[in-house]
Write a protein that holds these residues in place. Structure first.
Motif, mmCIF file in Angstrom:
data_model
loop_
_atom_site.group_PDB
_atom_site.id
_atom_site.type_symbol
_atom_site.label_atom_id
_atom_site.label_comp_id
_atom_site.label_asym_id
_atom_site.label_seq_id
_atom_site.Cartn_x
_atom_site.Cartn_y
_atom_site.Cartn_z
ATOM 1 N N MET A 290 0.577 -0.858 0.153
ATOM 2 C CA MET A 290 0.230 -0.086 -0.227
ATOM 3 C C MET A 290 1.457 1.220 -0.113
ATOM 4 S SD MET A 290 -3.512 0.725 3.004
ATOM 5 C CE MET A 290 -3.493 2.179 3.273
ATOM 6 N N SER A 291 0.647 2.165 -0.920
ATOM 7 C CA SER A 291 1.870 3.528 -1.027
ATOM 8 C C SER A 291 0.814 4.663 -0.059
ATOM 9 C CB SER A 291 1.613 3.763 -2.256
ATOM 10 O OG SER A 291 0.655 4.347 -2.808
ATOM 11 N N LEU A 292 1.366 5.817 0.698
ATOM 12 C CA LEU A 292 1.352 6.641 0.949
ATOM 13 C C LEU A 292 0.813 7.659 -0.066
ATOM 14 C CD1 LEU A 292 0.594 8.397 3.760
ATOM 15 C CD2 LEU A 292 2.691 8.846 3.377
ATOM 16 N N ILE A 293 -0.519 8.221 0.139
ATOM 17 C CA ILE A 293 -0.993 9.369 -0.988
ATOM 18 C C ILE A 293 -0.662 10.295 -0.023
ATOM 19 C CG2 ILE A 293 -3.291 9.904 -1.318
ATOM 20 C CD1 ILE A 293 -4.630 7.022 -1.491
ATOM 21 N N THR A 294 -0.343 11.406 -0.623
ATOM 22 C CA THR A 294 0.128 12.154 -0.014
ATOM 23 C C THR A 294 -0.821 13.958 -0.828
ATOM 24 O OG1 THR A 294 2.179 12.573 -1.368
ATOM 25 C CG2 THR A 294 2.248 11.879 0.734
ATOM 26 N N GLU A 295 -1.286 13.751 -1.908
ATOM 27 C CA GLU A 295 -2.390 14.930 -2.494
ATOM 28 C C GLU A 295 -3.481 14.698 -2.805
ATOM 29 O OE1 GLU A 295 -0.241 15.841 -5.854
ATOM 30 O OE2 GLU A 295 1.340 17.084 -4.531
ATOM 31 N N PHE A 296 -4.210 15.721 -2.260
ATOM 32 C CA PHE A 296 -5.922 14.937 -2.165
ATOM 33 C C PHE A 296 -6.797 16.629 -3.069
ATOM 34 C CE2 PHE A 296 -4.558 13.147 1.373
ATOM 35 C CZ PHE A 296 -5.048 11.560 1.389
ATOM 36 N N PRO A 297 -7.285 15.535 -4.533
ATOM 37 C CA PRO A 297 -7.873 16.534 -5.130
ATOM 38 C C PRO A 297 -9.149 16.838 -4.640
ATOM 39 C CG PRO A 297 -8.496 14.141 -6.433
ATOM 40 C CD PRO A 297 -7.109 14.534 -4.708
ATOM 41 N N PHE A 298 -9.364 18.842 -4.689
ATOM 42 C CA PHE A 298 -10.953 19.201 -4.181
ATOM 43 C C PHE A 298 -11.299 19.645 -5.203
ATOM 44 C CE2 PHE A 298 -7.729 22.040 -2.814
ATOM 45 C CZ PHE A 298 -7.920 23.210 -3.204
#
Length: 122
Positions: A1-9
């Motif tokens: 599992m990779s770490l998600i560091t950016e989140f679209p909004f």
């Protein structure tokens, strides 16, 4: 599992720049310890602690529409609903490391997590 560091909004209303262009879609990254500590040295935060959220969001919102950069002035000029939207997103992703919330089905009362859709709709 990779770490998600950016989140679209997508902002509910959007930011209108000086040319009248509407910017609604953006990206927020996870905050670092420095993102939360460094603003405390800013004179605007020292004279008004409420300004902390402005500086903090300007550090973690990495993209907003076609703007070349997101700075404190951009965050200051957001509509209240958009500012609240970004604050809520900041809390979710930095507290949980994801953009999911725990919900309960009203029919069967089963508990599960759902990903928050960033459609900009209330």
């Amino acid at each position: 599992m990779s770490l998600i560091t950016e989140f679209p909004f997508t902002l509910p209303n959007g930011y209108v720049d000086a040319q009248g262009t509407l910017h609604r879609d953006g990206v927020m990254r996870l905050a670092t310890a420095n993102d939360e500590i460094a603003p405390m040295k800013d004179p605007r935060v020292q004279s008004n602690p409420g300004y902390l959220a402005i500086i903090l969001l300007s550090r973690v919102v990495t993209q907003l529409g076609e703007l070349p950069q997101v700075n404190p002035r951009v965050i200051e000029e957001l509509f209240s609903a958009d500012f609240a939207h970004l604050e809520a997103l900041y809390q979710r992703i930095n507290s949980n490391g994801h953009n999911r919330v725990r919900v309960t089905c009203p029919g069967c009362e089963k508990k599960f997590e759902v990903e928050i859709e960033e459609s900009g709709e209330p």
